[in-house]
Design a protein around this motif. Structure first.
Motif, PDB file in Angstrom:
ATOM      1  N   ARG A  27      47.253 133.565  -8.566  1.00 17.92           N
ATOM      2  CA  ARG A  27      48.343 133.027  -9.614  1.00 17.92           C
ATOM      3  C   ARG A  27      47.886 131.651  -9.376  1.00 17.92           C
ATOM      4  O   ARG A  27      48.253 131.104 -10.682  1.00 17.92           O
ATOM      5  CB  ARG A  27      49.612 133.794  -9.108  1.00 17.92           C
ATOM      6  CG  ARG A  27      50.238 132.964  -7.988  1.00 17.92           C
ATOM      7  CD  ARG A  27      51.475 133.710  -7.604  1.00 17.92           C
ATOM      8  NE  ARG A  27      52.176 133.113  -6.501  1.00 17.92           N
ATOM      9  CZ  ARG A  27      52.173 133.290  -5.264  1.00 17.92           C
ATOM     10  NH1 ARG A  27      50.955 133.986  -4.764  1.00 17.92           N
ATOM     11  NH2 ARG A  27      52.659 132.516  -4.406  1.00 17.92           N
ATOM     12  N   HIS A  33      52.729 138.180  -7.994  1.00 15.10           N
ATOM     13  CA  HIS A  33      51.616 137.825  -8.509  1.00 15.10           C
ATOM     14  C   HIS A  33      51.508 138.369  -9.999  1.00 15.10           C
ATOM     15  O   HIS A  33      51.104 137.615 -10.910  1.00 15.10           O
ATOM     16  CB  HIS A  33      50.340 138.566  -7.545  1.00 15.10           C
ATOM     17  CG  HIS A  33      48.957 138.507  -8.328  1.00 15.10           C
ATOM     18  ND1 HIS A  33      48.377 137.370  -8.248  1.00 15.10           N
ATOM     19  CD2 HIS A  33      48.355 139.330  -9.269  1.00 15.10           C
ATOM     20  CE1 HIS A  33      47.059 137.490  -8.991  1.00 15.10           C
ATOM     21  NE2 HIS A  33      47.370 138.672  -9.548  1.00 15.10           N
ATOM     22  N   ALA A  47      53.669 136.301 -12.313  1.00 13.83           N
ATOM     23  CA  ALA A  47      53.198 134.926 -12.342  1.00 13.83           C
ATOM     24  C   ALA A  47      51.895 134.688 -13.457  1.00 13.83           C
ATOM     25  O   ALA A  47      51.722 133.999 -14.005  1.00 13.83           O
ATOM     26  CB  ALA A  47      52.631 134.294 -11.122  1.00 13.83           C
ATOM     27  N   VAL A  48      51.085 136.015 -13.054  1.00 12.77           N
ATOM     28  CA  VAL A  48      50.058 136.121 -14.104  1.00 12.77           C
ATOM     29  C   VAL A  48      50.372 136.160 -15.729  1.00 12.77           C
ATOM     30  O   VAL A  48      49.804 135.738 -16.520  1.00 12.77           O
ATOM     31  CB  VAL A  48      48.995 137.230 -13.426  1.00 12.77           C
ATOM     32  CG1 VAL A  48      47.985 137.502 -14.717  1.00 12.77           C
ATOM     33  CG2 VAL A  48      48.080 136.840 -12.327  1.00 12.77           C
TER      34      VAL A  48
END
Length: 304
Positions: free
Chosen positions: A258, A277, A280-281
């Motif tokens: 990330r 993750h 966040a991505v």
């Protein structure tokens, strides 16, 4: 210069404005997680969690510059643009919030970001005429983020709307490209062996072709139509809202972290991200690249 940010997402537009010396006084989005993380990174900004179709613009602070990133999914070729699709039609309609906000506040400058296909929208001409009726000249700029300081090839459209008699055509720099190798950490991340049971045939084929072209270290796109590798000596391809780019290092591979996604988007390395993750991505892939925004706003200031 005081700025507001419509459809602020993870804060790329706001961060670029701050890097350009602006004061982001207000930001709004309908996605709770986006508002939460925007607020963590821009604690002095007033935040609104709301569908902007329903916004009361009288409650928005006065400002010099309005930034807006209306939903792009209904325009993007990657997501389909079929008319009559309720989800895509609703997505495209978010652009009208820009008109209503501009009608109420009449800022001297507005910058609208979207995919280039926004210019092909069948309601783009009425939308443009509405902005012109409010006294704005409309100047589209289609730019690659890699030309403006981000280590990523990401082509986007920026409409510069100004209270001037003629459209403001910006003199934008074309910078040397930053390679993907500038932000990839080969000593970090969760690596796995490439040759393991269950590895998809298409992935192995991409790895094979990448090795032939680039040796032991390169990138591959984990989905899509790309069937070859990608050199680490050029900017990475577009960061999307789900894991796309895998790093190949000899016999091992992993997806971008990330933080690498954050760096590829050109956010400062101090920008906070959730531990999750996938979230966040998604936030990063849905954002605007701050470094190009900084240079666009600087060019607007110089031309004003």
């Amino acid at each position: 210069m005081d700025v507001i940010d419509l459809f602020s997402g993870a804060g790329g537009f706001s961060t670029g404005a701050a890097l350009a010396g602006c004061n982001v006084v207000w930001a709004a989005n309908h996605w709770p997680e986006a508002v939460e993380w925007h607020a963590k990174n821009h604690p002095d900004t007033q935040h609104l969690l709301q569908d902007l179709h329903q916004a009361d613009w009288s409650l928005v602070p006065e400002h010099d510059l309005m930034l807006a990133s209306p939903c792009c999914q209904g325009h993007s070729r990657a997501r389909g643009k079929a008319h009559g699709n309720p989800q895509h039609d609703a997505s495209r309609s978010t652009a009208w919030a820009v008109v209503s906000a501009a009608e109420y506040h009449q800022p001297q400058v507005a910058i609208v970001e979207n995919v280039p296909e926004f210019l092909d929208w069948r309601l783009y001409r009425p939308w443009k005429l509405a902005m012109k009726a409010l006294g704005y000249s409309v100047s589209p700029h289609v730019v690659d983020a890699a030309d403006l300081g981000a280590p990523q090839n990401r082509v986007r459209m920026f409409l510069v709307l100004t209270k001037t008699k003629t459209p403001l055509v910006l003199d934008l720099p074309k910078m040397d490209h930053k390679p993907a190798s500038s932000f990839i950490d080969f000593d970090a991340g969760n690596w796995s062996q490439i040759d393991k049971p269950g590895r998809a045939k298409a992935t192995l084929e991409r790895v094979r072709s990448g090795r032939e072209a680039f040796g032991d270290r390169f990138l591959i796109s984990y989905y899509g139509n790309t069937k070859t590798g990608r050199s680490l000596n050029r900017p990475i391809g577009t960061i999307t809202t789900r894991d796309r780019w895998a790093i190949i290092d000899g016999g091992r591979m992993r997806m971008l972290s990330r933080f690498e996604c954050r760096d590829a988007m050109s956010f400062p390395d101090t920008y906070q991200l959730p531990d999750n993750h996938r979230l966040a991505v998604h936030l990063m892939g849905n954002a605007v690249c701050p470094e190009p925004v900084k240079r666009i706003i600087q060019a607007v200031k110089e031309a004003a």
